[in-house]
Design an enzyme around this catalytic site. Structure first.
Site, short mmCIF file in Angstrom:
data_model
loop_
_atom_site.label_atom_id
_atom_site.label_comp_id
_atom_site.label_asym_id
_atom_site.label_seq_id
_atom_site.Cartn_x
_atom_site.Cartn_y
_atom_site.Cartn_z
N VAL A 187 46.88 37.40 41.47
CA VAL A 187 47.32 38.48 40.59
C VAL A 187 48.83 38.49 40.37
O VAL A 187 49.34 39.34 39.64
CB VAL A 187 46.88 39.87 41.11
CG1 VAL A 187 45.37 39.96 41.17
CG2 VAL A 187 47.51 40.18 42.46
N LYS A 188 49.55 37.53 40.97
CA LYS A 188 51.00 37.51 40.83
C LYS A 188 51.39 36.81 39.52
O LYS A 188 50.57 36.50 38.68
CB LYS A 188 51.64 36.82 42.04
CG LYS A 188 51.39 37.54 43.36
CD LYS A 188 51.90 38.96 43.35
CE LYS A 188 52.01 39.58 44.74
NZ LYS A 188 50.79 39.58 45.53
#
Length: 380
Positions: A187-188
């Site tokens: 999710v980065k």
């Protein structure tokens, strides 16, 4: 379900990983140093060491700065637990500095006041870990000035902030810190599946991190102890870890890095649009900052007591809202170490009202409208 965050994997990413699968190297091959150099070049740092998670990166960064029993690390209470746990891995104590109510980052003013008190009590920190929460940078110039005055080292936890800028310099250049840590969780900003990296400009720290990443073993020369040894020879010089990244992960990371600027621009467009769409709702939106990496989009409800009802309503509508983060000092493990509710009131007030809305490069305009309408319905 519209998730709060999601990776973007394209054909070029898949091809990069397939190329490694068809090569002679899967683990410690040429893709890793290429990725390390690419990230270091992007951020303006001298070098980088890739590892299997940002948690491992934080741990190794602490070890490189000789954090250990009898020492103290200070960080923000609004972060993932790894920012504090890295000190405990080293046998050190942990304390926290309350946040600024606007930026949600460690307050430089609170840090200065706490340092003044700590100096008189003889309990100054050896390491301070400012966390660039949601991708917005801390007041690093002020924190650096305090480090020079009070003698602590700085590790930037930039897990949310690859691609962010501070004073016209990329986060990761370490212009105001000793080391910087990034995360490549899905999710980065970019992903390697799981993974992290330490960036730095001081060779002595980076060499030790590289050695500790791989069991504390060195093969730098076959002439050790005054004797000449064969190419097979290695020495374990200290107790290290198996924190290595694979070539498959590194190849994916290098491919993703080429798309980072595009990802950042999409995130910033989505944030500007959220701020416009939410202007008439009883929520506090984040102040727009075009230097932020915008890893998360966090709003604060004007009626915090309704947060659970709003959360449940949006989840039921298929919107994967989340909450970032429960203050670390309120976790049972840290309460057993003596922390209590009320210790960091600004962080606790923020947490009570916070709600993270979906934000990722593939979030379509129609999906963003759906998120806003679900929030409108939940609030009404």
């Amino acid at each position: 379900m519209i998730p709060y965050g999601r990776q973007h994997i394209g054909d070029s990413d898949i091809a990069a990983v397939v190329d490694v699968l068809r090569s002679d190297w899967l683990t410690q091959g040429p893709a890793i140093p290429r990725f390390e150099q690419a990230v270091a070049d992007y951020c303006g740092a001298a070098s980088g060491v890739a590892v299997n998670s940002a948690t491992a990166a934080l741990h190794l960064a602490c070890l490189a700065l000789d954090l250990g029993p009898g020492d103290v690390l200070w960080t923000s209470p609004i972060t993932f637990v790894a920012s504090a746990n890295c000190a405990r891995f080293c046998g050190a104590a942990v304390d926290f500095v309350d946040i600024d109510g606007e930026t949600l980052n460690m307050s430089a003013e609170a840090l200065e006041a706490k340092l003044h008190r700590a100096k008189h009590s003889g309990r100054l920190p050896k390491v301070v870990v400012p966390v660039h929460f949601a991708g917005r940078t801390c007041d690093m110039a002020s924190i650096r000035e305090l480090s020079e005055r009070y003698g602590f080292k700085i590790i930037e936890d930039a897990s949310h902030a690859l691609g962010a800028q501070y004073k016209s310099q990329p986060v990761g250049a370490c212009a105001f810190s000793d080391l910087t840590v990034f995360s490549f969780h899905p999710v980065k900003m970019i992903t390697t599946g799981e993974g992290g990296m330490v960036l730095g400009n001081q060779g002595k720290f980076m060499r030790r991190i590289e050695r500790l990443r791989s069991h504390g073993i060195t093969r730098l020369t076959n002439e050790m102890d005054g004797e000449s040894h064969g190419d097979w020879y290695y020495q374990q010089t200290e107790l290290g870890y198996n924190y290595r990244m694979t070539d498959m992960q590194a190849a994916l990371g290098t491919s993703q890095l080429r798309k980072l600027d595009g990802f950042l621009e999409i995130r910033r467009q989505l944030v500007r649009r959220y701020n416009e769409l939410l202007a008439d709702l009883p929520v506090r939106v984040p102040i727009y900052d075009d230097r932020s990496a915008w890893h998360l989009y966090v709003i604060r409800l004007e009626t915090p007591y309704r947060r659970r009802a709003v959360y449940d309503s949006m989840r039921a509508a298929g919107i994967g809202v989340n909450v970032h983060y429960i203050p670390v000092h309120l976790q049972p493990y840290y309460q057993e170490l003596g922390f209590e509710p009320g210790d960091f009131p600004i962080a606790e007030a923020y947490y009570a009202a916070a709600l993270t809305l979906p934000l990722y490069p593939d979030l379509a305009d129609s999906a963003q409208i759906r998120v806003v309408e679900a929030l409108r319905d939940a609030l009404s």
